[in-house]
Design an enzyme around this catalytic site. Structure first.
Site, PDB file in Angstrom:
ATOM      1  N   GLY A 183       0.403   3.233   5.148  1.00 45.94           N
ATOM      2  CA  GLY A 183      -0.543   4.306   4.837  1.00 45.94           C
ATOM      3  C   GLY A 183       0.047   5.217   3.790  1.00 45.94           C
ATOM      4  O   GLY A 183       1.274   5.236   3.599  1.00 45.94           O
ATOM      5  N   HIS A 198       6.223  -4.810   2.800  1.00 42.57           N
ATOM      6  CA  HIS A 198       4.879  -5.322   3.107  1.00 42.57           C
ATOM      7  C   HIS A 198       4.886  -6.849   3.166  1.00 42.57           C
ATOM      8  O   HIS A 198       4.791  -7.506   2.136  1.00 42.57           O
ATOM      9  CB  HIS A 198       3.893  -4.829   2.049  1.00 42.57           C
ATOM     10  CG  HIS A 198       3.609  -3.379   2.163  1.00 42.57           C
ATOM     11  ND1 HIS A 198       2.641  -2.872   3.000  1.00 42.57           N
ATOM     12  CD2 HIS A 198       4.203  -2.322   1.586  1.00 42.57           C
ATOM     13  CE1 HIS A 198       2.637  -1.558   2.921  1.00 42.57           C
ATOM     14  NE2 HIS A 198       3.572  -1.193   2.070  1.00 42.57           N
ATOM     15  N   LYS A 244     -15.294 -13.025   3.014  1.00 42.22           N
ATOM     16  CA  LYS A 244     -16.083 -13.948   2.183  1.00 42.22           C
ATOM     17  C   LYS A 244     -15.576 -15.400   2.232  1.00 42.22           C
ATOM     18  O   LYS A 244     -16.360 -16.332   2.362  1.00 42.22           O
ATOM     19  CB  LYS A 244     -16.031 -13.440   0.733  1.00 42.22           C
ATOM     20  CG  LYS A 244     -16.994 -14.107  -0.196  1.00 42.22           C
ATOM     21  CD  LYS A 244     -18.235 -13.293  -0.281  1.00 42.22           C
ATOM     22  CE  LYS A 244     -19.229 -13.784  -1.281  1.00 42.22           C
ATOM     23  NZ  LYS A 244     -20.432 -12.923  -1.218  1.00 42.22           N
ATOM     24  N   ASP A 263     -23.953 -15.248   1.540  1.00 40.89           N
ATOM     25  CA  ASP A 263     -23.905 -14.547   2.823  1.00 40.89           C
ATOM     26  C   ASP A 263     -25.221 -14.678   3.596  1.00 40.89           C
ATOM     27  O   ASP A 263     -25.226 -15.054   4.766  1.00 40.89           O
ATOM     28  CB  ASP A 263     -23.588 -13.058   2.621  1.00 40.89           C
ATOM     29  CG  ASP A 263     -22.340 -12.870   1.785  1.00 40.89           C
ATOM     30  OD1 ASP A 263     -21.542 -13.817   1.708  1.00 40.89           O
ATOM     31  OD2 ASP A 263     -22.174 -11.790   1.203  1.00 40.89           O
ATOM     32  N   GLU A 322       2.568  -8.706   4.050  1.00 44.71           N
ATOM     33  CA  GLU A 322       1.227  -9.252   3.801  1.00 44.71           C
ATOM     34  C   GLU A 322       0.944  -9.510   2.324  1.00 44.71           C
ATOM     35  O   GLU A 322      -0.004 -10.204   1.994  1.00 44.71           O
ATOM     36  CB  GLU A 322       0.163  -8.314   4.393  1.00 44.71           C
ATOM     37  CG  GLU A 322      -0.001  -6.955   3.715  1.00 44.71           C
ATOM     38  CD  GLU A 322       1.021  -5.898   4.157  1.00 44.71           C
ATOM     39  OE1 GLU A 322       2.076  -6.284   4.687  1.00 44.71           O
ATOM     40  OE2 GLU A 322       0.772  -4.695   3.943  1.00 44.71           O
ATOM     41  N   CYS A 379       5.756  -0.384   7.182  1.00 49.08           N
ATOM     42  CA  CYS A 379       5.878   0.799   6.325  1.00 49.08           C
ATOM     43  C   CYS A 379       5.578   2.086   7.101  1.00 49.08           C
ATOM     44  O   CYS A 379       6.358   2.483   7.953  1.00 49.08           O
ATOM     45  CB  CYS A 379       4.982   0.628   5.099  1.00 49.08           C
ATOM     46  SG  CYS A 379       5.400   1.775   3.791  1.00 49.08           S
ATOM     47  N   TYR A 380       4.435   2.714   6.891  1.00 47.14           N
ATOM     48  CA  TYR A 380       4.124   3.928   7.657  1.00 47.14           C
ATOM     49  C   TYR A 380       4.200   3.628   9.165  1.00 47.14           C
ATOM     50  O   TYR A 380       4.608   4.482   9.954  1.00 47.14           O
ATOM     51  CB  TYR A 380       2.722   4.432   7.289  1.00 47.14           C
ATOM     52  CG  TYR A 380       2.316   5.720   7.985  1.00 47.14           C
ATOM     53  CD1 TYR A 380       2.608   6.960   7.431  1.00 47.14           C
ATOM     54  CD2 TYR A 380       1.632   5.685   9.204  1.00 47.14           C
ATOM     55  CE1 TYR A 380       2.233   8.145   8.068  1.00 47.14           C
ATOM     56  CE2 TYR A 380       1.253   6.851   9.847  1.00 47.14           C
ATOM     57  CZ  TYR A 380       1.551   8.077   9.275  1.00 47.14           C
ATOM     58  OH  TYR A 380       1.186   9.235   9.913  1.00 47.14           O
TER      59      TYR A 380
END
Ligand code: XMP
Length: 522
Positions: A62, A175, A378, A233, A177, A89-90
């Protein structure tokens, strides 16, 4: 906040969002491992978190410092629920701060690549080499670890990883990710499979079975309607509902006069013949174009099309209700990013354009919502579509805005200008497809400018319209980079448009990214 419908997998990973730009990415990385993940705001109550049946909890990064007056906080009891926790992190600062350690503003802020060294064995880092490259993005750092924690990894100037294996809490400063963290996925896999011991059972087949079953139970003998655009979609959502309730679903497809060339026919064929949907196609083009006559302002154009769409859809819904006895449900292709966006800790972002989908339907219709894709990203929607054996050209269709060509015809929308743009756009799409680029590009299209210029064709002076070509790469439409299309492709597009489209004598190329530009010109 409404809880995402649990898809019936054995367990979920709950990600608590402290406002990081990467929170959605964490969710995606986990889902890529066929494990269901759900993002909740960090302020979610313990009860809400428990309802999601978490096998483990991830605390996101964050932008705040833990000591900021308005620093986002989660209920600290999540650290003693007995579920494995991974702070990022945060998240690391939050854990350290709440369990009795100390965090401080780093003297040397670390952004970007950093070299990580593993200093003691930990299940979270199992299988990773002792040195690896990671991606940092932080201003704070852990100065003193909380009691019970040990250092498992460091960079040259910061604590990079900590663990309290007895309490089953791990945290990293970097991070895992983001792609820049080499082997970040391995770390996440260790958390999922070694620590949380979840089963990788979040698969398309599983999702389709569960969803169809759930819709059948929800809808009972009721009737549903769905506004279709022919895009990915709404088509996937409709096919799922069709599998559940068959012809008790009526799909409505409206020609708003600003569709692409032959689109009204093509979409009908796709939906009826190839997908077997029960479809009502309404040609309202004249009525839309009449309302748009004389209007130049982009927002006014968008509003007119939105309101007109609602009027047409509402009339159709009433007609269908008379035939079937009632209409009780409305199917929408809402995706997970929209759901997260509306519930995240960040404030609502400023409205740049009034995007409209069917979300703006009048409340007086009193329809209950079926949103079968509200847990999906998506790319997951495409995977589901494939599992449903939907044709690839529907699944790979580039996004097309609700207000259609109207936001690509700058200035007044007239039938003649629609014709000109339809022809030019058709050439762009076909040439991009012929070059094998269509699926690699987020969007590629033509824009008709309100600019005329002088040219010469066959010894004749011309004074005609200018058309711009736009092609962008994007992950989600929120930001975009203009695409450097190969010269040969640009050359063919330009020469074909000028030669084949009467009314255009000049073609230019848009080399603006988003920001500062937007993808559509209006
Ligand atoms: P902008 O132009 O805002 O577009 O950068 C971002 C993405 O959204 C699409 N777009 C729309 N989609 N209704 C939609 O369903 C709309 O009113 C609308 N306006 C823009 C655009 O094509 C791009 O993919």
């Amino acid at each position: 906040m409404e809880m995402p419908i649990h898809p019936g997998t054995s367990s979920a990973i709950v990600i608590l969002d402290f406002g990081s730009q990467y929170t959605q990415l964490i969710a995606r990385r986990i889902r890529e491992q066929n494990v269901f993940s759900v993002v909740l705001p960090c302020t979610a109550s313990l009860e809400t978190i428990q309802q999601a049946n978490p096998a483990g909890i991830i605390l996101s990064g964050g932008p705040s410092s833990i000591y900021d007056a308005d620093a986002p906080a989660a209920d600290p009891r999540i650290l003693t629920m007995g579920k494995p926790v991974l702070g990022i992190c945060y998240g690391l600062h939050f854990i350290t701060h709440h369990l009795g350690g100390r965090v401080r503003s780093a003297s040397l802020r670390e952004y970007g690549h950093a070299d990580l060294e593993i200093v003691s064995p930990a299940v979270l880092l199992e299988g990773l080499p002792n040195q690896l490259q990671v991606w940092m993005s932080h201003g704070d750092e852990a100065l003193e670890l909380a009691p019970g924690f040990s250092l498992i990894a460091k960079t040259s100037n910061a604590v990079a990883g900590i663990a309290d294996e007895a309490r089953r809490i791990w945290a990293v400063q970097f991070h895992p990710e983001v792609h820049h963290t080499k082997l970040g996925t391995e770390l996440l896999r260790n958390f999922l499979f070694r620590i949380c011991q979840v089963a990788p059972d979040w698969t398309p087949q599983h999702f389709v079975q569960e969803t169809v079953q759930r819709i059948r139970e929800q809808v009972g003998d009721g009737h549903a309607i769905c506004a279709l655009s022919g895009g990915v979609d709404s088509s996937v959502a409709a096919v799922l509902v069709d599998r559940a309730i068959g012809d008790r679903l009526t799909c409505i497809f409206v020609d708003n006069g600003v569709l692409r060339k032959n689109e009204f026919q093509k979409v009908q064929e796709n939906l009826r013949l190839r997908l077997g949907l029960n479809l009502v196609a309404v040609d309202a083009s004249k009525q839309f174009l009449a309302k748009l006559a004389g209007v130049n302002d982009p927002e006014t154009k968008r509003k007119i099309i939105g309101n007109e769409f609602i009027a047409v859809f509402d009339a159709e819904a009433h007609r269908i209700a008379q035939q079937t006895g009632s209409v009780d449900w409305l199917v929408q292709g809402t995706l997970y990013p929209d759901v997260i966006e509306s519930s995240s800790v960040k404030g609502p972002s400023q409205t740049i354009k009034s995007h409209h989908n069917v979300g703006g339907l009048p409340e007086t219709m009193k329809l209950r919502l079926i949103e079968p894709l509200r847990d999906l990203f998506k790319d997951e929607v495409r995977r589901i579509g494939r599992d449903l054996q939907m044709p690839e050209d529907i699944l790979q269709r580039q996004p097309f805005p609700g207000p259609g060509l109207a936001v690509r015809i700058l200035g007044e929308v007239t039938p003649e200008r629609v014709r000109i743009l339809q022809e030019a756009d058709d050439i762009v799409v076909n040439e991009i497809k012929a070059a094998g680029l269509y699926q690699k590009i987020w969007q590629s299209f033509a824009v008709l400018l309100p600019v005329r210029s002088v040219g010469v064709m066959g010894d004749q002076r011309t004074y005609a319209n200018t058309c711009a070509i736009r092609a962008v790469h994007s992950e989600d439409g929120m930001t975009a980079d203009w695409t450097p299309l190969p010269y040969e492709v640009l050359k063919r597009i330009s020469s074909r448009i000028v030669n084949e489209v009467s009314g255009i004598n000049r073609v230019v190329y848009d080399i603006t990214s988003k920001p500062p530009g937007t993808i559509e010109w209006e």
